[in-house]
Write a protein that holds these residues in place. Sequence first.
Motif, PDB file in Angstrom:
ATOM      1  N   ILE A  72       0.839  -1.197   0.000  1.00 11.81           N
ATOM      2  CA  ILE A  72       0.000   0.000   0.000  1.00 11.81           C
ATOM      3  C   ILE A  72       0.877   1.252   0.000  1.00 11.81           C
ATOM      4  O   ILE A  72       0.663   2.191  -0.786  1.00 11.81           O
ATOM      5  CB  ILE A  72      -0.941   0.003   1.225  1.00 11.81           C
ATOM      6  CG1 ILE A  72      -1.949  -1.141   1.120  1.00 11.81           C
ATOM      7  CG2 ILE A  72      -1.666   1.340   1.342  1.00 11.81           C
ATOM      8  CD1 ILE A  72      -2.772  -1.348   2.375  1.00 11.81           C
ATOM      9  N   GLN A  73       1.860   1.270   0.877  1.00 16.01           N
ATOM     10  CA  GLN A  73       2.720   2.452   0.982  1.00 16.01           C
ATOM     11  C   GLN A  73       3.521   2.677  -0.294  1.00 16.01           C
ATOM     12  O   GLN A  73       3.619   3.812  -0.787  1.00 16.01           O
ATOM     13  CB  GLN A  73       3.663   2.284   2.179  1.00 16.01           C
ATOM     14  CG  GLN A  73       2.944   2.315   3.518  1.00 16.01           C
ATOM     15  CD  GLN A  73       3.841   1.884   4.669  1.00 16.01           C
ATOM     16  OE1 GLN A  73       5.037   1.695   4.501  1.00 16.01           O
ATOM     17  NE2 GLN A  73       3.252   1.737   5.851  1.00 16.01           N
ATOM     18  N   SER A  74       4.088   1.619  -0.845  1.00 13.95           N
ATOM     19  CA  SER A  74       4.877   1.785  -2.071  1.00 13.95           C
ATOM     20  C   SER A  74       3.981   2.182  -3.238  1.00 13.95           C
ATOM     21  O   SER A  74       4.384   2.980  -4.093  1.00 13.95           O
ATOM     22  CB  SER A  74       5.636   0.498  -2.397  1.00 13.95           C
ATOM     23  OG  SER A  74       4.735  -0.573  -2.646  1.00 13.95           O
ATOM     24  N   GLY A  75       2.765   1.634  -3.270  1.00 14.52           N
ATOM     25  CA  GLY A  75       1.821   1.998  -4.317  1.00 14.52           C
ATOM     26  C   GLY A  75       1.416   3.460  -4.236  1.00 14.52           C
ATOM     27  O   GLY A  75       1.302   4.149  -5.264  1.00 14.52           O
ATOM     28  N   TYR A  76       1.214   3.959  -3.021  1.00 15.73           N
ATOM     29  CA  TYR A  76       0.832   5.360  -2.842  1.00 15.73           C
ATOM     30  C   TYR A  76       1.971   6.290  -3.251  1.00 15.73           C
ATOM     31  O   TYR A  76       1.766   7.298  -3.939  1.00 15.73           O
ATOM     32  CB  TYR A  76       0.443   5.593  -1.385  1.00 15.73           C
ATOM     33  CG  TYR A  76      -0.286   6.902  -1.133  1.00 15.73           C
ATOM     34  CD1 TYR A  76      -1.203   7.409  -2.044  1.00 15.73           C
ATOM     35  CD2 TYR A  76      -0.072   7.617   0.047  1.00 15.73           C
ATOM     36  CE1 TYR A  76      -1.888   8.594  -1.804  1.00 15.73           C
ATOM     37  CE2 TYR A  76      -0.749   8.806   0.302  1.00 15.73           C
ATOM     38  CZ  TYR A  76      -1.649   9.291  -0.632  1.00 15.73           C
ATOM     39  OH  TYR A  76      -2.313  10.468  -0.389  1.00 15.73           O
ATOM     40  N   ARG A  77       3.188   5.926  -2.858  1.00 19.91           N
ATOM     41  CA  ARG A  77       4.337   6.747  -3.248  1.00 19.91           C
ATOM     42  C   ARG A  77       4.478   6.787  -4.771  1.00 19.91           C
ATOM     43  O   ARG A  77       4.741   7.840  -5.358  1.00 19.91           O
ATOM     44  CB  ARG A  77       5.609   6.199  -2.607  1.00 19.91           C
ATOM     45  CG  ARG A  77       5.734   6.469  -1.113  1.00 19.91           C
ATOM     46  CD  ARG A  77       7.151   6.200  -0.626  1.00 19.91           C
ATOM     47  NE  ARG A  77       7.535   4.803  -0.800  1.00 19.91           N
ATOM     48  CZ  ARG A  77       7.374   3.864   0.117  1.00 19.91           C
ATOM     49  NH1 ARG A  77       6.822   4.167   1.303  1.00 19.91           N
ATOM     50  NH2 ARG A  77       7.752   2.619  -0.107  1.00 19.91           N
ATOM     51  N   ALA A  78       4.307   5.635  -5.405  1.00 27.97           N
ATOM     52  CA  ALA A  78       4.420   5.573  -6.864  1.00 27.97           C
ATOM     53  C   ALA A  78       3.344   6.424  -7.526  1.00 27.97           C
ATOM     54  O   ALA A  78       3.604   7.108  -8.530  1.00 27.97           O
ATOM     55  CB  ALA A  78       4.313   4.119  -7.335  1.00 27.97           C
ATOM     56  N   TYR A  79       2.131   6.393  -6.968  1.00 28.26           N
ATOM     57  CA  TYR A  79       1.028   7.180  -7.532  1.00 28.26           C
ATOM     58  C   TYR A  79       1.340   8.676  -7.440  1.00 28.26           C
ATOM     59  O   TYR A  79       1.188   9.415  -8.421  1.00 28.26           O
ATOM     60  CB  TYR A  79      -0.272   6.861  -6.783  1.00 28.26           C
ATOM     61  CG  TYR A  79      -1.475   7.608  -7.312  1.00 28.26           C
ATOM     62  CD1 TYR A  79      -2.308   7.033  -8.259  1.00 28.26           C
ATOM     63  CD2 TYR A  79      -1.777   8.892  -6.866  1.00 28.26           C
ATOM     64  CE1 TYR A  79      -3.410   7.718  -8.752  1.00 28.26           C
ATOM     65  CE2 TYR A  79      -2.874   9.583  -7.356  1.00 28.26           C
ATOM     66  CZ  TYR A  79      -3.685   8.994  -8.295  1.00 28.26           C
ATOM     67  OH  TYR A  79      -4.764   9.680  -8.786  1.00 28.26           O
ATOM     68  N   LEU A  80       1.763   9.128  -6.264  1.00 25.13           N
ATOM     69  CA  LEU A  80       2.053  10.557  -6.072  1.00 25.13           C
ATOM     70  C   LEU A  80       3.176  11.016  -6.997  1.00 25.13           C
ATOM     71  O   LEU A  80       3.098  12.102  -7.596  1.00 25.13           O
ATOM     72  CB  LEU A  80       2.421  10.820  -4.613  1.00 25.13           C
ATOM     73  CG  LEU A  80       1.344  10.507  -3.568  1.00 25.13           C
ATOM     74  CD1 LEU A  80       1.875  10.770  -2.157  1.00 25.13           C
ATOM     75  CD2 LEU A  80       0.073  11.311  -3.814  1.00 25.13           C
ATOM     76  N   LYS A  81       4.202  10.205  -7.118  1.00 26.06           N
ATOM     77  CA  LYS A  81       5.341  10.572  -7.958  1.00 26.06           C
ATOM     78  C   LYS A  81       4.953  10.584  -9.436  1.00 26.06           C
ATOM     79  O   LYS A  81       5.294  11.527 -10.179  1.00 26.06           O
ATOM     80  CB  LYS A  81       6.497   9.598  -7.731  1.00 26.06           C
ATOM     81  CG  LYS A  81       7.738   9.927  -8.562  1.00 26.06           C
ATOM     82  CD  LYS A  81       8.859   8.931  -8.260  1.00 26.06           C
ATOM     83  CE  LYS A  81      10.099   9.259  -9.114  1.00 26.06           C
ATOM     84  NZ  LYS A  81      11.202   8.305  -8.837  1.00 26.06           N
ATOM     85  N   HIS A  82       4.235   9.566  -9.873  1.00 25.94           N
ATOM     86  CA  HIS A  82       3.875   9.445 -11.291  1.00 25.94           C
ATOM     87  C   HIS A  82       2.993  10.596 -11.744  1.00 25.94           C
ATOM     88  O   HIS A  82       3.174  11.127 -12.853  1.00 25.94           O
ATOM     89  CB  HIS A  82       3.158   8.111 -11.534  1.00 25.94           C
ATOM     90  CG  HIS A  82       2.797   7.878 -12.972  1.00 25.94           C
ATOM     91  ND1 HIS A  82       3.676   7.317 -13.878  1.00 25.94           N
ATOM     92  CD2 HIS A  82       1.653   8.137 -13.669  1.00 25.94           C
ATOM     93  CE1 HIS A  82       3.096   7.246 -15.059  1.00 25.94           C
ATOM     94  NE2 HIS A  82       1.855   7.726 -14.960  1.00 25.94           N
ATOM     95  N   HIS A  83       2.056  10.991 -10.901  1.00 24.37           N
ATOM     96  CA  HIS A  83       1.104  12.039 -11.298  1.00 24.37           C
ATOM     97  C   HIS A  83       1.515  13.424 -10.810  1.00 24.37           C
ATOM     98  O   HIS A  83       0.805  14.404 -11.081  1.00 24.37           O
ATOM     99  CB  HIS A  83      -0.290  11.683 -10.797  1.00 24.37           C
ATOM    100  CG  HIS A  83      -0.854  10.446 -11.442  1.00 24.37           C
ATOM    101  ND1 HIS A  83      -1.228  10.401 -12.768  1.00 24.37           N
ATOM    102  CD2 HIS A  83      -1.078   9.198 -10.953  1.00 24.37           C
ATOM    103  CE1 HIS A  83      -1.667   9.195 -13.071  1.00 24.37           C
ATOM    104  NE2 HIS A  83      -1.591   8.441 -11.985  1.00 24.37           N
ATOM    105  N   GLY A  84       2.626  13.507 -10.089  1.00 22.75           N
ATOM    106  CA  GLY A  84       3.113  14.801  -9.646  1.00 22.75           C
ATOM    107  C   GLY A  84       2.184  15.533  -8.713  1.00 22.75           C
ATOM    108  O   GLY A  84       1.996  16.749  -8.813  1.00 22.75           O
ATOM    109  N   VAL A  85       1.563  14.796  -7.778  1.00 24.96           N
ATOM    110  CA  VAL A  85       0.629  15.394  -6.829  1.00 24.96           C
ATOM    111  C   VAL A  85       1.117  15.136  -5.406  1.00 24.96           C
ATOM    112  O   VAL A  85       1.954  14.267  -5.171  1.00 24.96           O
ATOM    113  CB  VAL A  85      -0.802  14.834  -7.003  1.00 24.96           C
ATOM    114  CG1 VAL A  85      -1.361  15.197  -8.364  1.00 24.96           C
ATOM    115  CG2 VAL A  85      -0.804  13.305  -6.832  1.00 24.96           C
TER     116      VAL A  85
END
Length: 752
Positions: free
Chosen positions: A25-38
């Motif tokens: 969950i944590q790695s997925g959230y970090r990847a999401y924030l980084k990928h979308h720049g939010v």
Amino acid sequence: MQRQFPVSTAADILSPDHDQPNETIQSGYRAYLKHHGVNGRVGQKRMIADIARYLGAIQTNADGLRTSEDAVCVVEAGTGTGKTLAYLLAAIPYAVRLGKKIIIAAATVTQQQQILRGELPRLRAATAWPLQVELAKGRGRFLCLNRLELLLAGSEGLFPGLQPVSATGSLINTADSQLIEGFAREHYEGLLSRFTSRQWTGDIDSLDDELPNGLWQTVITDNRSCFNRDCVFFSQCPYFRQRAQIESADIVIANQDLLLSDIRLGGGVVLPALKDSILIIDEAHQLPEKALNHFSAFAGLGSSQQQLAEMKTRADAAEHLRVKDHKLEQRLGEISKHAVEAGELLRELWEWQQTQAQWPEKTDRFEQQPLLQRYEAGACPEPLRVLASKLSQQADKLQAALGDILSGIAQMLDSDGIEPDESERLQGESLGFSADQTYVETLQRLYHQIAEIPDESSRMVQPPIAVWWTKMSHDSGDLVLHASPTHGGSYLAEQLWQNAFAAICTSATMSDGHDQSASAFRRFSDTAGLPSASVFAVHESPFDYSQHCTLRIMNAKQRPGDSASYIAELSAAIANSLNFTEATLVLFSSRKQFTAVMARLEQLLDKTKYESMLSQLSAQPAQLIAAHQKRMSTGQGSVLLGMASFAEGLDLPGELLTHLIICKLPFAVPDDPVESTYSEWLQARGGKPFDEVSLPDAIIRFRQAFGRLIRTEKDQGRVTVLDSRLLTKRYGRRFIEALPRCRIQRFDPPLE
């Protein structure tokens, strides 16, 4: 239907240590924030943690079945929290670890599409999680090729000398029955051509052209009429193609109505089995009312007699079935017999009701709605309960006989060497008897509920069944009998929460907003039948309402109601508040109020402005919203006027809405038969209907309406409330405190 994501091993989602989905969950959230720049949102992070903590606490046995007590995770997340991403991120790793599917039950088909095309692809793009996602819809959304083929062939077996019957079992009126001939053939051929050429998938939602009124109902089927694997079109069937994809999906996106229909059919019919699923109810505040609607029933005495007469004619005309099978001959005779006996009971019921009827006088109040007679607190008269019991018995006998007829036809269709003409005839007859069976099911549901109403000595134990009559006028119209549960909590507890492996309810408005404790969810917990071990959380919207939103409250002189002076003051206030260069939404509390105000506005506004307004009284919501968006995209202003359906789920961000006008606090209408019956029962038990039912329900509806204005962090505007009870009544403060903190202004009504 194309699969949305490529199939792969879902277990690849997890981190190397499969016992630690929280790391995923944590790695997925970090990847999401980084990928979308939010940036991460506080409320979103906390919601993810709430759901992960709940799922991580579930105990299972060696077979993967839940052994811990029933519990639901209830998370209220304000607008802008990002709840869709939160529940996806939290649920997916746990579903993979536990070997469960995820069912997302949205409020509407539109919201299903938003989830499918919104956060899911964004999450997949950021994480590369190999998920198979499918959209689930009921049979009524898909073309039935067998039924279309029979219509094009002009099968005599489909409607043998009778008025046509839709898949829902209701008669198609004479005007609509003409669809079977003439211009309808052109539409039928068009549907078949598009499907066979692969220009269309057979899904009504993907059909570009709008069909004539009533035509779609003639080319769909239901679970009773469907031949399943015995159908010659099974391999091409759009519905069963969807079913095959659902069986292998990791995530199934349904809607709440389909979920309720599935559990009424026994569960696992359309959707995955609940015991093997993590269930997520989005916009969960709508679930209790939808549950009541699913178990309510009504039938006109006149239309029921007509339907039973048609059923008898159908049975009497099936001569070749009598020749083929002695048991079928006996069953056809039983259908004729019980249809006649049920018809006689309906006539007896009509005569009894005529002696008891106490219809209200026809006044302006009832101009737009039927006359209504209701039994107070569910105290149904004994003669009605006795007749309902007899009718329910007749309906049970009809249902049994129809079931045997359909089984017999199915066996004939499955036999070797059956001729094509005979097969077509049998299939047509099966459709007719299936429609009869569907209609009889409605009669069962109606009369069983009334027959099982307890006598006066035990009536106070369980919430009552609301029973009422309607007719269009004193002199005309069918006499219609209605029955509805007044409380669906026990059903949801037994059929949903006890069976689901895990369940998560989320919405922006499930509490009454007075605080963030479990007590604020008391009304939702009660109506949804939530288990006592359920957990609750509230996460406020991240938007800065204090800077971006102004709440304007009118010091009205007139008390809300139907008086001419109130309508005059309300109309003048609306006219004075409108700015035709901006985007405005006006919400009315009832059609009667809406109609009266529009008549007054026609006098107050110049013709050009009046005719420019987009009114729900004159067009469908989708058409109005499209026109509104088009106007705003070209730099024009737009005024949109609507009722309750516009107060929920309408998403008009940015310049699409800058001024929201709420005409009246959204209390339920005082003559609503279901709420009135429940309130009377509650009061007789020593409860406080206003404080326990009317007020919390109105606050939740008010919060939903208020939420139409600010949809993104950059939105700004004002909400104008033309109801001074916010200022003058003791409960007014409760409404205001339930809203996000914003600037408040008071103003006086305009001078007439």
